[in-house]
Design a protein around this motif. Structure first.
Motif, PDB file in Angstrom:
ATOM      1  N   ASN A  99      55.408  38.741  49.473  1.00 53.45           N
ATOM      2  CA  ASN A  99      54.985  38.921  48.090  1.00 53.45           C
ATOM      3  C   ASN A  99      54.243  37.712  47.537  1.00 53.45           C
ATOM      4  N   GLU A 100      54.745  36.515  47.825  1.00 59.23           N
ATOM      5  CA  GLU A 100      54.087  35.307  47.343  1.00 59.23           C
ATOM      6  C   GLU A 100      52.672  35.207  47.889  1.00 59.23           C
ATOM      7  N   ALA A 101      52.525  35.573  49.162  1.00 60.78           N
ATOM      8  CA  ALA A 101      51.208  35.479  49.800  1.00 60.78           C
ATOM      9  C   ALA A 101      50.215  36.435  49.151  1.00 60.78           C
ATOM     10  N   VAL A 102      50.641  37.675  48.892  1.00 59.13           N
ATOM     11  CA  VAL A 102      49.756  38.649  48.261  1.00 59.13           C
ATOM     12  C   VAL A 102      49.386  38.199  46.854  1.00 59.13           C
ATOM     13  N   LEU A 103      50.363  37.685  46.118  1.00 57.61           N
ATOM     14  CA  LEU A 103      50.099  37.185  44.771  1.00 57.61           C
ATOM     15  C   LEU A 103      49.064  36.071  44.803  1.00 57.61           C
ATOM     16  N   PHE A 104      49.181  35.188  45.774  1.00 59.94           N
ATOM     17  CA  PHE A 104      48.202  34.102  45.897  1.00 59.94           C
ATOM     18  C   PHE A 104      46.806  34.653  46.175  1.00 59.94           C
ATOM     19  N   VAL A 105      46.699  35.593  47.112  1.00 59.26           N
ATOM     20  CA  VAL A 105      45.387  36.131  47.481  1.00 59.26           C
ATOM     21  C   VAL A 105      44.713  36.792  46.284  1.00 59.26           C
ATOM     22  N   LEU A 106      45.460  37.617  45.546  1.00 55.19           N
ATOM     23  CA  LEU A 106      44.888  38.284  44.381  1.00 55.19           C
ATOM     24  C   LEU A 106      44.469  37.280  43.310  1.00 55.19           C
ATOM     25  N   SER A 107      45.311  36.281  43.116  1.00 56.39           N
ATOM     26  CA  SER A 107      44.985  35.225  42.151  1.00 56.39           C
ATOM     27  C   SER A 107      43.744  34.453  42.589  1.00 56.39           C
ATOM     28  N   ASP A 108      43.663  34.165  43.878  1.00 60.19           N
ATOM     29  CA  ASP A 108      42.549  33.381  44.407  1.00 60.19           C
ATOM     30  C   ASP A 108      41.226  34.151  44.289  1.00 60.19           C
ATOM     31  N   LEU A 109      41.255  35.437  44.604  1.00 61.90           N
ATOM     32  CA  LEU A 109      40.047  36.254  44.496  1.00 61.90           C
ATOM     33  C   LEU A 109      39.589  36.375  43.042  1.00 61.90           C
ATOM     34  N   ASN A 110      40.560  36.455  42.148  1.00 62.48           N
ATOM     35  CA  ASN A 110      40.233  36.533  40.726  1.00 62.48           C
ATOM     36  C   ASN A 110      39.621  35.225  40.232  1.00 62.48           C
ATOM     37  N   THR A 111      40.193  34.108  40.685  1.00 65.26           N
ATOM     38  CA  THR A 111      39.714  32.791  40.249  1.00 65.26           C
ATOM     39  C   THR A 111      38.348  32.463  40.830  1.00 65.26           C
ATOM     40  N   LYS A 112      38.169  32.707  42.112  1.00 69.69           N
ATOM     41  CA  LYS A 112      36.939  32.294  42.794  1.00 69.69           C
ATOM     42  C   LYS A 112      35.771  33.243  42.588  1.00 69.69           C
ATOM     43  N   PHE A 113      36.064  34.556  42.460  1.00 64.97           N
ATOM     44  CA  PHE A 113      34.976  35.533  42.443  1.00 64.97           C
ATOM     45  C   PHE A 113      35.014  36.473  41.239  1.00 64.97           C
ATOM     46  N   ASP A 114      35.965  36.233  40.319  1.00 68.94           N
ATOM     47  CA  ASP A 114      36.074  37.055  39.106  1.00 68.94           C
ATOM     48  C   ASP A 114      36.303  38.519  39.452  1.00 68.94           C
ATOM     49  N   ILE A 115      37.122  38.761  40.482  1.00 70.91           N
ATOM     50  CA  ILE A 115      37.399  40.127  40.926  1.00 70.91           C
ATOM     51  C   ILE A 115      38.638  40.655  40.201  1.00 70.91           C
ATOM     52  N   ASP A 116      38.448  41.715  39.439  1.00 72.09           N
ATOM     53  CA  ASP A 116      39.509  42.342  38.657  1.00 72.09           C
ATOM     54  C   ASP A 116      40.042  43.553  39.424  1.00 72.09           C
ATOM     55  N   PRO A 117      41.330  43.574  39.796  1.00 73.10           N
ATOM     56  CA  PRO A 117      41.886  44.698  40.567  1.00 73.10           C
ATOM     57  C   PRO A 117      41.685  46.060  39.897  1.00 73.10           C
ATOM     58  N   ASN A 118      41.595  46.087  38.554  1.00 75.69           N
ATOM     59  CA  ASN A 118      41.370  47.351  37.847  1.00 75.69           C
ATOM     60  C   ASN A 118      40.007  47.946  38.170  1.00 75.69           C
ATOM     61  N   LYS A 119      39.061  47.087  38.574  1.00 75.92           N
ATOM     62  CA  LYS A 119      37.690  47.543  38.811  1.00 75.92           C
ATOM     63  C   LYS A 119      37.359  47.645  40.301  1.00 75.92           C
ATOM     64  N   CYS A 120      38.404  47.611  41.127  1.00 77.22           N
ATOM     65  CA  CYS A 120      38.233  47.697  42.582  1.00 77.22           C
ATOM     66  C   CYS A 120      38.664  49.079  43.062  1.00 77.22           C
ATOM     67  N   ILE A 121      37.704  49.941  43.375  1.00 73.57           N
ATOM     68  CA  ILE A 121      37.995  51.316  43.781  1.00 73.57           C
ATOM     69  C   ILE A 121      38.189  51.361  45.297  1.00 73.57           C
ATOM     70  N   LEU A 122      39.343  51.838  45.723  1.00 70.41           N
ATOM     71  CA  LEU A 122      39.693  51.862  47.143  1.00 70.41           C
ATOM     72  C   LEU A 122      38.897  52.912  47.905  1.00 70.41           C
TER      73      LEU A 122
END
Length: 433
Positions: A99-122
């Motif tokens: 869980n910690e690892a996934v939280l870090f990855v999502l946080s890192d992608l948001n910080t570095k690339f402004d990627i919002d999970p709400n706008k990521c269509i699978l």
């Protein structure tokens, strides 16, 4: 916002998403991304067909820690790759991804690339679990005969190694020997590692759960995929190698010999003997239940316990705490991995005193990981050498990497006066010994 993302996430690995409402320029000007076009160096034309002659939309591509960004001429932006590998700086996915690892990855992608999970269509999703199996992984792979009514087939891929898979209309089941795969790439893996994956190639089954975006997936909670993973493992027609032949009657001994052959099962299905298939499948399960170590059941139990363990809540969920732990972790691992000062890639395959990626390392990546080699080539090889022979390319790459290192030293000497303490040196002095 980040704390809301903290749910049961460790099963997630490969994803392909379309990023909505993002201007391409945001990624194009990002210093972490080095975009390149797929062009014909002879004609200067953009590539419009793939190797199979199928029409493709031209795009700009960039890679970062194993994730691939694509900006199409239409304006569509996609992101694909392994979040698990991203956590390991793009190197591998054989360790635990909690869980910690996934939280870090999502946080890192948001910080570095402004990627919002709400706008990521699978558009594609892999759910997988790594375990230490009760018997050698290869033994399990050899005895996975069918999934439901489809036979397993061995596959070989330069990036994924050797594995078994069954392809259904909406998803693929994959089983890997992860330890063997990464040992062949030079990693020090000390235990057996089996990976079981469900790769959703169409989103209907996922959409039926109310999951459309990456945020929906996080909100749903990947712990809720536990039953699906275990059910798909249960759907594997598995011949148990630990069956004891001696106590069996002559009739049963003959049946066991037939049951160990995948052609026997596919033969029943090919001749429309579905009732016989179901009957003999039940017979095999009875024999396994009474006369074996029940390897499939033991494996299911290990999977279940591993999923529960990785999904257990941790005390520290503060992204800043996780980030600081990750920096120290990377620093310690990187010193052990022996990284090139310029490219940042592992050069443990070279001499101990080497500091830059050289001919040996470049040839190693060419043989073991073409994706990394192409990434290095795009960044450090002038286009005038792209059509030259392999040895010339290696020579020019090594030369340009050395030049880059020299230029970096000259730049540093201009910025920092002799004796001045840099921020990195100050940070390193505070790291625990």
């Amino acid at each position: 916002m980040l704390k809301n993302l903290y749910k049961d996430n460790q099963l997630i690995d490969f994803i392909k998403i379309i990023i909505k409402e993002m201007r391409p320029s945001i990624l194009e000007i990002n210093p972490l991304l080095d975009f390149y076009d797929t062009i014909n160096l002879t004609t200067g034309e953009m590539k419009t067909t793939n190797r199979n002659g199928k029409k493709v939309t031209p795009s700009k591509n960039a890679s970062y820690k194993g994730l691939e960004f694509k900006i199409y001429d239409t304006g569509t932006i996609t992101l694909s790759g392994s979040l698990h590998k991203y956590w390991n700086d793009g190197a591998h996915n054989y360790n635990d991804f909690n869980n910690e690892a996934v939280l870090f990855v999502l946080s890192d992608l948001n910080t570095k690339f402004d990627i919002d999970p709400n706008k990521c269509i699978l558009k594609c999703l892999e759910i997988g679990i790594n375990i230490t199996p009760p018997v050698p992984t290869n033994e399990i792979l050899d005895n996975c005969l069918l999934h439901k009514t489809k036979p397993f087939e061995y596959q070989i891929n330069s990036d994924e190694g050797k594995y078994k898979q069954v392809q259904h209309s909406q998803y693929i089941i994959k089983i890997y020997n992860k330890a063997l795969h990464y040992k062949s790439k030079g990693f020090k893996v000390r235990t057996e590692i089996m990976r079981f994956e469900i790769k959703y190639t169409k989103m209907q089954k996922i959409n039926d759960k109310g999951i459309f975006s990456l945020q929906d997936l996080i909100n749903y909670g990947l712990q809720n995929f536990k039953d699906e993973v275990l059910n798909e493992w249960k759907n594997v027609l598995f011949y148990d190698n630990t069956i004891q032949i001696d106590p069996l009657t002559t009739k049963l001994k003959k049946a066991v010999l037939e049951y160990s052959n995948p052609n026997y099962w596919t033969g029943l299905l090919a001749n429309n003997q579905n009732k016989n298939f179901t009957y003999h499948k039940k017979q095999l399960k009875k024999i396994i239940e009474k006369n074996s170590n029940k390897v499939q059941d033991l494996t299911a139990q290990i999977m279940s316990e591993k999923i529960d363990f990785l999904n257990s809540k941790t005390i520290q969920i503060d992204p800043l705490t996780i980030l600081s732990k990750r920096i120290v972790l990377n620093y310690e691992n990187d010193t052990k991995k022996h990284l090139c000062k310029v490219t940042g890639f592992n050069i443990s395959m070279q001499k101990e005193n080497s500091i830059l990626l050289s001919h040996t390392g470049l040839k190693y990546y060419y043989k073991t990981d073409k994706r990394i080699f192409e990434q290095i080539k795009r960044r450090y090889l002038s286009k005038i050498w792209f059509k030259s022979n392999f040895q010339t390319q290696i020579k020019e790459l090594a030369h340009n990497i050395r030049n880059t290192n020299s230029n970096q030293k000259i730049k540093q000497s201009r910025i920092y006066k002799e004796g001045q303490i840099t921020l990195l040196e100050q940070f390193e002095s505070q790291l625990p010994e």
